[in-house]
Enzyme design. Structure first.
Site, PDB file in Angstrom:
ATOM      1  NE  ARG A 154      44.602  38.365  21.460  1.00  0.00           N
ATOM      2  CZ  ARG A 154      45.031  39.182  22.404  1.00  0.00           C
ATOM      3  NH1 ARG A 154      45.420  38.695  23.571  1.00  0.00           N
ATOM      4  NH2 ARG A 154      45.084  40.474  22.208  1.00  0.00           N
TER       5      ARG A 154
ATOM      6  CE1 TYR B 224      49.639  39.792  31.369  1.00  0.00           C
ATOM      7  CE2 TYR B 224      49.857  39.235  33.685  1.00  0.00           C
ATOM      8  CZ  TYR B 224      49.143  39.197  32.496  1.00  0.00           C
ATOM      9  OH  TYR B 224      47.914  38.560  32.456  1.00  0.00           O
TER      10      TYR B 224
ATOM     11  CE  LYS C 220      44.258  37.431  32.614  1.00  0.00           C
ATOM     12  NZ  LYS C 220      44.231  38.887  32.370  1.00  0.00           N
TER      13      LYS C 220
ATOM     14  CG  PHE D  86      47.624  48.409  34.586  1.00  0.00           C
ATOM     15  CD1 PHE D  86      47.935  47.076  34.369  1.00  0.00           C
ATOM     16  CD2 PHE D  86      47.688  49.286  33.507  1.00  0.00           C
ATOM     17  CE1 PHE D  86      48.307  46.618  33.120  1.00  0.00           C
ATOM     18  CE2 PHE D  86      48.060  48.834  32.251  1.00  0.00           C
ATOM     19  CZ  PHE D  86      48.373  47.501  32.063  1.00  0.00           C
TER      20      PHE D  86
HETATM   21  P1  CMP Z   1      45.729  40.327  29.590  1.00  0.00           P
HETATM   22  O1  CMP Z   1      45.119  40.069  28.268  1.00  0.00           O
HETATM   23  O2  CMP Z   1      46.136  39.177  30.412  1.00  0.00           O
HETATM   24  O3  CMP Z   1      46.995  41.258  29.408  1.00  0.00           O
HETATM   25  C1  CMP Z   1      47.429  42.177  30.382  1.00  0.00           C
HETATM   26  C2  CMP Z   1      46.452  42.351  31.484  1.00  0.00           C
HETATM   27  O4  CMP Z   1      46.624  43.559  32.205  1.00  0.00           O
HETATM   28  C3  CMP Z   1      45.056  42.448  30.906  1.00  0.00           C
HETATM   29  O5  CMP Z   1      44.675  41.191  30.446  1.00  0.00           O
HETATM   30  C4  CMP Z   1      44.278  43.021  32.092  1.00  0.00           C
HETATM   31  O6  CMP Z   1      43.921  42.019  33.028  1.00  0.00           O
HETATM   32  C5  CMP Z   1      45.357  43.924  32.729  1.00  0.00           C
HETATM   33  N1  CMP Z   1      45.145  45.324  32.382  1.00  0.00           N
HETATM   34  C6  CMP Z   1      45.295  45.883  31.173  1.00  0.00           C
HETATM   35  N2  CMP Z   1      45.026  47.202  31.243  1.00  0.00           N
HETATM   36  C7  CMP Z   1      44.708  47.471  32.542  1.00  0.00           C
HETATM   37  C8  CMP Z   1      44.338  48.637  33.250  1.00  0.00           C
HETATM   38  N3  CMP Z   1      44.264  49.821  32.626  1.00  0.00           N
HETATM   39  N4  CMP Z   1      44.072  48.533  34.555  1.00  0.00           N
HETATM   40  C9  CMP Z   1      44.174  47.335  35.171  1.00  0.00           C
HETATM   41  N5  CMP Z   1      44.526  46.183  34.565  1.00  0.00           N
HETATM   42  C10 CMP Z   1      44.789  46.245  33.254  1.00  0.00           C
END
Ligand code: CMP
Length: 156
Positions: A87, A51, A11, A59
């Site tokens: 993972r 997403y 990222k 968020f």
């Molecule tokens: P990722 O594994 O890429 O999948 C979704 C992403 O959303 C996660 O990593 C975080 O970077 C982001 N994310 C998930 N939950 C939250 C939250 N409660 N607040 C902000 N960002 C979030």
């Protein structure tokens, strides 16, 4: 255990903090093989698909802004049980809860959690297609292949 491919996305925080090489090296040292790699800037169109399960969450605007704030590096990794193993190497989503020794547990302090990894073989297949054309993925034999895997664990 099946030889399979998964995808990671380093990222904007990993790219701007200049830790991508270190992170990719962890996977290589483990014995995972790079099958494809590219740097790109994410768009709203891609993020809304990638997403899709988060689009309605409060968020999401912040997540989307963050993911567009700098380029990302997408890497396809190949190895036995790679989806699951990658993972585990990433650690828990929230770095403050991630175990020390995992990537997020070693590098992260916030929800800017450095790395995305596919969470199932189905997701891996869809995400690899989203970011890579077939001709951008490569088949080759790693020099250490016969040492990384025992004979019975190698693909036929
Ligand atoms: P990722 O594994 O890429 O999948 C979704 C992403 O959303 C996660 O990593 C975080 O970077 C982001 N994310 C998930 N939950 C939250 C939250 N409660 N607040 C902000 N960002 C979030």
């Amino acid at each position: 255990m099946a030889m399979e491919r998964t995808i990671i996305i380093l990222k904007p925080d990993a790219v701007t903090r200049q830790v991508c090489g270190e992170i990719i090296a962890r996977f290589e040292k483990r014995g995972l093989k790079i099958a494809g790699l590219k740097m790109l800037k994410l768009t709203d169109e891609t993020l809304n698909i990638h997403y899709a399960h988060h689009v309605t969450k409060p968020f999401f605007p912040r997540l989307s802004k963050f993911m567009k704030s700098a380029p990302v590096i997408a890497v396809v990794l190949e190895g036995n049980d790679s989806v699951n193993q990658v993972r585990k190497m990433c650690g828990a989503t929230y770095p403050l809860e991630a175990a020390v020794g995992t990537i997020r547990g070693d590098y992260g302090m916030s929800m800017n959690n450095l790395i995305h990894a596919s969470d199932s073989t189905e997701a891996a297949e869809a995400e690899i297609k989203r970011f890579f054309k077939p001709e951008e993925l490569f088949n080759y034999t790693a020099a250490n292949y016969e040492w990384v895997y025992a004979e019975e664990e190698r693909k036929a």
